[in-house]
Design a protein around this motif. Structure first.
Motif, PDB file in Angstrom:
ATOM      1  N   UNK A  25       6.395  -2.271  -1.661  1.00  0.00           N
ATOM      2  CA  UNK A  25       7.610  -1.470  -1.721  1.00  0.00           C
ATOM      3  C   UNK A  25       7.279  -0.030  -1.339  1.00  0.00           C
ATOM      4  N   UNK A  26       8.136   0.561  -0.548  1.00  0.00           N
ATOM      5  CA  UNK A  26       8.003   1.976  -0.190  1.00  0.00           C
ATOM      6  C   UNK A  26       8.986   2.777  -1.041  1.00  0.00           C
ATOM      7  N   UNK A  27       8.502   3.584  -1.987  1.00  0.00           N
ATOM      8  CA  UNK A  27       9.418   4.366  -2.834  1.00  0.00           C
ATOM      9  C   UNK A  27      10.353   5.247  -2.023  1.00  0.00           C
ATOM     10  N   UNK A  28       9.836   5.818  -0.941  1.00  0.00           N
ATOM     11  CA  UNK A  28      10.679   6.672  -0.117  1.00  0.00           C
ATOM     12  C   UNK A  28      11.813   5.918   0.530  1.00  0.00           C
ATOM     13  N   UNK A  29      11.569   4.653   0.897  1.00  0.00           N
ATOM     14  CA  UNK A  29      12.605   3.855   1.543  1.00  0.00           C
ATOM     15  C   UNK A  29      13.595   3.297   0.531  1.00  0.00           C
ATOM     16  N   UNK A  30      13.143   3.045  -0.675  1.00  0.00           N
ATOM     17  CA  UNK A  30      14.027   2.475  -1.687  1.00  0.00           C
ATOM     18  C   UNK A  30      15.265   3.347  -1.910  1.00  0.00           C
ATOM     19  N   UNK A  56       0.655  -1.446   5.060  1.00  0.00           N
ATOM     20  CA  UNK A  56       0.722  -2.655   5.879  1.00  0.00           C
ATOM     21  C   UNK A  56       0.137  -2.405   7.267  1.00  0.00           C
ATOM     22  N   UNK A  57       0.322  -1.188   7.787  1.00  0.00           N
ATOM     23  CA  UNK A  57      -0.252  -0.833   9.086  1.00  0.00           C
ATOM     24  C   UNK A  57      -1.766  -0.821   8.998  1.00  0.00           C
ATOM     25  N   UNK A  58      -2.271  -0.197   7.944  1.00  0.00           N
ATOM     26  CA  UNK A  58      -3.730  -0.117   7.735  1.00  0.00           C
ATOM     27  C   UNK A  58      -4.321  -1.502   7.523  1.00  0.00           C
ATOM     28  N   UNK A  79      -4.459   5.627  10.732  1.00  0.00           N
ATOM     29  CA  UNK A  79      -3.132   5.563  11.347  1.00  0.00           C
ATOM     30  C   UNK A  79      -3.037   6.551  12.504  1.00  0.00           C
ATOM     31  N   UNK A  80      -3.566   7.739  12.315  1.00  0.00           N
ATOM     32  CA  UNK A  80      -3.547   8.739  13.395  1.00  0.00           C
ATOM     33  C   UNK A  80      -4.396   8.267  14.578  1.00  0.00           C
ATOM     34  N   UNK A  81      -5.514   7.622  14.291  1.00  0.00           N
ATOM     35  CA  UNK A  81      -6.359   7.085  15.361  1.00  0.00           C
ATOM     36  C   UNK A  81      -5.597   6.025  16.159  1.00  0.00           C
ATOM     37  N   UNK A  90      -0.635  -2.920  15.082  1.00  0.00           N
ATOM     38  CA  UNK A  90      -0.498  -2.743  13.628  1.00  0.00           C
ATOM     39  C   UNK A  90       0.861  -2.176  13.203  1.00  0.00           C
ATOM     40  N   UNK A  91       1.475  -1.363  14.040  1.00  0.00           N
ATOM     41  CA  UNK A  91       2.776  -0.801  13.691  1.00  0.00           C
ATOM     42  C   UNK A  91       3.875  -1.863  13.737  1.00  0.00           C
TER      43      UNK A  91
END
Length: 301
Positions: A25-30, A56-58, A79-81, A90-91
């Motif tokens: 769960x992403x708190x920011x998205x909730x 999930x990307x990592x 993620x920046x790499x 991965x995205x």
């Protein structure tokens, strides 16, 4: 009103019936779930569902690259790499489903991004609402004299009033005729799938739009750009705010390398190197066309 009474009732029911879950769960998205963010005069964007977060990307990247990457860089650095080196897979592990209400002419521009799943409100089965996009006066502009697909000077005074009156009158007349042609109230009339062809392109439609994060970033890179048409750009900017809360590390990398970054051609890069060595490079000595040189100068200014 962007949301109908039925939609508001549905959202209220869903908000009062939360479910426990073992999924990530992403708190920011909730906080965005079931919230309609108003766009333009009658439009909105709201999150219906999502899958995944920065982790999930990592996680997906480390399946590909091996556990050793954990020791060499933190999650944000990885993620920046990935963003910096255009490693897109991965995205794609993150997805979002949006409910969007938008003018038809914006929808036809939006649908050119063919990497999403779309289900649109059907005027074959339902009657469209009497809602039209009418630009605010500050968004009424003449054709650009230097850009064939852009806007120029903002209309003012009598000319702005004349154009607004035409837009409102034509939209209302078209809808009146649409209603008059429909097969309803004992009138034989036209089938809905035929009557709809008389409607203007500024009438509002709705759709569910599901897309993975990689393709969403591609959409936002083009449509949140300052050169994008205003009416689609404001939707993209609203989605940017949502994505920034959903996957803050990924969005930060996207903002840095895509929205705020530039790509240089081999010739442009050569010019930069020559300039750094103190050489006075001109368009004639750059190997670029006049158009390329103009864009290059704007980039490095």
């Amino acid at each position: 009103m962007p949301l109908s009474d039925d939609q508001q009732s549905e959202i209220a029911t869903l908000r009062t019936s939360p479910q426990s879950t073992l999924r990530a769960v992403s708190p920011g998205m909730e906080k965005h779930l079931y919230t309609a963010h108003e766009v333009l005069d009658h439009g909105f964007v709201r999150v219906v569902d999502y899958m995944g977060d920065d982790a999930a990307i990592v996680q997906a990247a480390r399946v590909s690259y091996g556990a050793g990457t954990k020791k060499s860089r933190d999650d944000s650095g990885l993620i920046r790499y990935l963003m910096r080196h255009w490693h897109s897979t991965p995205f794609e592990m993150c997805e979002v489903k949006l409910h969007v209400k938008l003018p038809v002419f914006v929808a036809r521009q939006w649908i050119r991004h063919r990497t999403a799943n779309v289900n649109e409100y059907s005027a074959r089965y339902s009657i469209l609402d009497r809602e039209f996009y009418i630009p605010a006066p500050e968004n009424l502009a003449a054709q650009s004299t230097v850009n064939n697909q852009g806007r120029g000077e903002v209309l003012t005074g009598d000319e702005a009033a004349r154009v607004l009156e035409i837009l409102k009158t034509d939209a209302g007349r078209s809808y009146d005729n649409y209603e008059a042609m429909l097969n309803q109230e004992g009138q034989k009339g036209l089938a809905r799938e035929l009557a709809r062809m008389n409607l203007p392109a500024n009438i509002y439609t709705q759709w569910y739009w599901k897309v993975d994060l990689h393709n969403l970033f591609h959409f936002l890179r083009l449509r949140a750009d300052e050169h994008a048409q205003y009416e689609i750009r404001v939707y993209a900017e609203t989605i940017c705010d949502i994505v920034a809360d959903w996957v803050p590390a990924a969005y930060g990398a996207f903002e840095d390398y895509r929205l705020g970054g530039v790509n240089l051609s081999a010739k442009a890069l050569d010019c930069v190197r020559r300039m750094l060595k103190g050489e006075d490079v001109t368009q004639e000595t750059s190997g670029m066309s006049k158009g390329e040189w103009r864009e290059f100068e704007a980039t490095i200014a």
